[in-house]
Write an enzyme that holds these catalytic residues in place. Sequence first.
Site, PDB file in Angstrom:
ATOM      1  N   ASP A  62     -37.329  49.139 -63.026  1.00 25.90           N
ATOM      2  CA  ASP A  62     -36.810  49.352 -61.464  1.00 25.90           C
ATOM      3  C   ASP A  62     -36.182  48.053 -61.101  1.00 25.90           C
ATOM      4  OD1 ASP A  62     -36.164  49.892 -59.142  1.00 25.90           O
ATOM      5  OD2 ASP A  62     -37.978  50.977 -58.400  1.00 25.90           O
ATOM      6  N   VAL A  63     -35.046  47.801 -60.774  1.00 19.42           N
ATOM      7  CA  VAL A  63     -34.555  46.618 -60.165  1.00 19.42           C
ATOM      8  C   VAL A  63     -35.048  46.164 -58.830  1.00 19.42           C
ATOM      9  CG1 VAL A  63     -32.163  46.538 -61.295  1.00 19.42           C
ATOM     10  CG2 VAL A  63     -32.666  47.707 -59.263  1.00 19.42           C
ATOM     11  N   ASN A  89     -25.388  45.919 -61.544  1.00 20.16           N
ATOM     12  CA  ASN A  89     -24.376  47.169 -61.755  1.00 20.16           C
ATOM     13  C   ASN A  89     -25.653  48.289 -61.062  1.00 20.16           C
ATOM     14  OD1 ASN A  89     -22.509  49.357 -62.399  1.00 20.16           O
ATOM     15  ND2 ASN A  89     -24.188  49.682 -63.787  1.00 20.16           N
ATOM     16  N   TYR A 154     -26.013  53.369 -47.653  1.00 19.63           N
ATOM     17  CA  TYR A 154     -25.296  52.962 -48.849  1.00 19.63           C
ATOM     18  C   TYR A 154     -24.164  51.842 -48.419  1.00 19.63           C
ATOM     19  CZ  TYR A 154     -22.283  53.210 -53.182  1.00 19.63           C
ATOM     20  OH  TYR A 154     -21.606  52.853 -54.382  1.00 19.63           O
ATOM     21  N   LYS A 158     -24.074  47.917 -49.540  1.00 18.35           N
ATOM     22  CA  LYS A 158     -22.981  47.146 -50.302  1.00 18.35           C
ATOM     23  C   LYS A 158     -22.435  46.091 -49.464  1.00 18.35           C
ATOM     24  CE  LYS A 158     -23.125  49.830 -54.095  1.00 18.35           C
ATOM     25  NZ  LYS A 158     -23.319  49.226 -55.310  1.00 18.35           N
ATOM     26  N   THR A 189     -18.332  59.444 -62.110  1.00 19.47           N
ATOM     27  CA  THR A 189     -19.547  59.245 -63.036  1.00 19.47           C
ATOM     28  C   THR A 189     -20.402  60.312 -62.501  1.00 19.47           C
ATOM     29  OG1 THR A 189     -20.570  57.803 -61.299  1.00 19.47           O
ATOM     30  CG2 THR A 189     -19.133  56.784 -62.773  1.00 19.47           C
TER      31      THR A 189
HETATM   32  N1  LIG Z   1     -19.106  56.142 -58.812  1.00 19.17           N
HETATM   33  C1  LIG Z   1     -18.520  55.513 -57.706  1.00 19.17           C
HETATM   34  O1  LIG Z   1     -17.613  56.187 -57.416  1.00 19.17           O
HETATM   35  C2  LIG Z   1     -18.765  54.416 -57.404  1.00 19.17           C
HETATM   36  C3  LIG Z   1     -18.234  53.618 -56.293  1.00 19.17           C
HETATM   37  C4  LIG Z   1     -18.244  52.441 -56.096  1.00 19.17           C
HETATM   38  C5  LIG Z   1     -19.391  51.610 -56.436  1.00 19.17           C
HETATM   39  N2  LIG Z   1     -20.235  52.300 -57.556  1.00 19.17           N
HETATM   40  C6  LIG Z   1     -21.224  51.459 -57.868  1.00 19.17           C
HETATM   41  O2  LIG Z   1     -21.398  51.551 -59.211  1.00 19.17           O
HETATM   42  C7  LIG Z   1     -22.419  51.180 -59.911  1.00 19.17           C
HETATM   43  C8  LIG Z   1     -22.868  52.073 -60.970  1.00 19.17           C
HETATM   44  O3  LIG Z   1     -22.680  53.342 -60.558  1.00 19.17           O
HETATM   45  P1  LIG Z   1     -22.007  54.716 -61.229  1.00 19.17           P
HETATM   46  O4  LIG Z   1     -21.103  55.323 -60.552  1.00 19.17           O
HETATM   47  O5  LIG Z   1     -21.954  54.280 -62.882  1.00 19.17           O
HETATM   48  O6  LIG Z   1     -23.586  55.393 -61.293  1.00 19.17           O
HETATM   49  P2  LIG Z   1     -24.407  56.147 -62.207  1.00 19.17           P
HETATM   50  O7  LIG Z   1     -25.429  57.115 -61.584  1.00 19.17           O
HETATM   51  O8  LIG Z   1     -23.642  56.903 -63.482  1.00 19.17           O
HETATM   52  O9  LIG Z   1     -25.160  54.911 -62.861  1.00 19.17           O
HETATM   53  C9  LIG Z   1     -26.093  54.074 -62.043  1.00 19.17           C
HETATM   54  C10 LIG Z   1     -26.990  53.571 -63.043  1.00 19.17           C
HETATM   55  O10 LIG Z   1     -27.937  52.695 -62.628  1.00 19.17           O
HETATM   56  C11 LIG Z   1     -29.312  53.134 -62.543  1.00 19.17           C
HETATM   57  N3  LIG Z   1     -30.312  52.903 -61.707  1.00 19.17           N
HETATM   58  C12 LIG Z   1     -30.267  53.533 -60.579  1.00 19.17           C
HETATM   59  N4  LIG Z   1     -31.426  52.946 -59.794  1.00 19.17           N
HETATM   60  C13 LIG Z   1     -31.851  52.041 -60.531  1.00 19.17           C
HETATM   61  C14 LIG Z   1     -33.222  51.186 -60.437  1.00 19.17           C
HETATM   62  N5  LIG Z   1     -33.981  51.496 -58.986  1.00 19.17           N
HETATM   63  N6  LIG Z   1     -33.266  50.515 -61.140  1.00 19.17           N
HETATM   64  C15 LIG Z   1     -32.610  50.122 -62.283  1.00 19.17           C
HETATM   65  N7  LIG Z   1     -31.543  51.177 -62.627  1.00 19.17           N
HETATM   66  C16 LIG Z   1     -31.241  52.089 -61.751  1.00 19.17           C
HETATM   67  C17 LIG Z   1     -29.363  54.906 -62.925  1.00 19.17           C
HETATM   68  O11 LIG Z   1     -30.331  55.241 -63.770  1.00 19.17           O
HETATM   69  C18 LIG Z   1     -27.912  54.848 -63.605  1.00 19.17           C
HETATM   70  O12 LIG Z   1     -28.280  54.704 -65.086  1.00 19.17           O
HETATM   71  C19 LIG Z   1     -23.455  51.441 -58.592  1.00 19.17           C
HETATM   72  O13 LIG Z   1     -23.760  50.134 -58.004  1.00 19.17           O
HETATM   73  C20 LIG Z   1     -22.733  52.193 -57.577  1.00 19.17           C
HETATM   74  O14 LIG Z   1     -22.861  51.976 -56.268  1.00 19.17           O
HETATM   75  C21 LIG Z   1     -19.784  53.698 -57.864  1.00 19.17           C
END
Ligand SMILES: NC(=O)c1ccc[n+]([C@@H]2O[C@H](COP(=O)([O-])OP(=O)(O)OC[C@H]3O[C@@H](n4cnc5c(N)ncnc54)[C@H](O)[C@@H]3O)[C@@H](O)[C@H]2O)c1
Length: 250
Positions: A62-63, A89, A154, A158, A189
């Site tokens: 867990d990060v 990420n 959120y 961010k 995603t």
């Molecule tokens: N999808 C979008 O629209 C979007 C838009 C802007 C920013 N983001 C950001 O992009 C990044 C990746 O998101 P994504 O869309 O690929 O989502 P996702 O849910 O597919 O991937 C996120 C990954 O982070 C892991 N994770 C979650 N909590 C964690 C923790 N406490 N410790 C370690 N790992 C953890 C999850 O298990 C998952 O594999 C995130 O930071 C998200 O906020 C996503």
Amino acid sequence: MENLPAGFDLGGKVAIVTGAARGIGAATVALLRARGARIVASDINDAVASLAHDDVATLTGDVADEETARRTVALAMERFGRLDILVNNAGRTMNKPLIDMSVADWDGIMAVNARGNFLQSQEAVRTMIAGGSGVIVNVASIVSAVGMKDTAAYAASKGAIAQLTKVIAVEYGDRGIRANAVAPGVVETDILEGIVKDSRATLASYGGVHPIGRVGQASEIAEVIAFLASPASSFMSGALVMADGGYTAL
Ligand SMILES: NC(=O)c1ccc[n+]([C@@H]2O[C@H](COP(=O)([O-])OP(=O)(O)OC[C@H]3O[C@@H](n4cnc5c(N)ncnc54)[C@H](O)[C@@H]3O)[C@@H](O)[C@H]2O)c1
């Protein structure tokens, strides 16, 4: 290996990618590897172990835990002997109006997105200082820069990431360390899994809010991350780079 201009080559570099089990993290691991990097891929989901390879070490954690940051950087050093790149990420989201948000909701999102970023960056920067250089790429969001309904925790987390990026850039630029953040618009995603019925379809339905008329794909964000991680972006530090199909240009 792709046929790329030299500045994009990541041969010999070692990168940590958090939240690597799926989505933008998994796409980033694939692209950084294709450009020659060796990788430590971490995630809270032990499915990350399926990425293990000669040039990919995996770790479940867990990060938000200090111990995870220490273990992740230690794994990079033990397995590959150096650390050049950290991609922060891992992240979680939550869609709730401010007045319905509990303290636990707020703390949960801040712990992963803001504290997680801080802990991973702190541990990586210590090692990068010793190595004489390093690059941090943080995954922020359009809500680092603009408001959006139902995203209080959120968006605050961010916004914290965008500011932390600037502080690292200012504090450690003279130690050879660059820090930048990418701010994605809506990307298709599984991030809304457990929050809405069909994460991908729900996210895809937001296409029209972007001037280019569609949502983004994980591979398109990975391209920006790979650029920011590479020498091709050598004069960039402290930037919040929008990858949002024009969303914040409106
Ligand atoms: N999808 C979008 O629209 C979007 C838009 C802007 C920013 N983001 C950001 O992009 C990044 C990746 O998101 P994504 O869309 O690929 O989502 P996702 O849910 O597919 O991937 C996120 C990954 O982070 C892991 N994770 C979650 N909590 C964690 C923790 N406490 N410790 C370690 N790992 C953890 C999850 O298990 C998952 O594999 C995130 O930071 C998200 O906020 C996503």
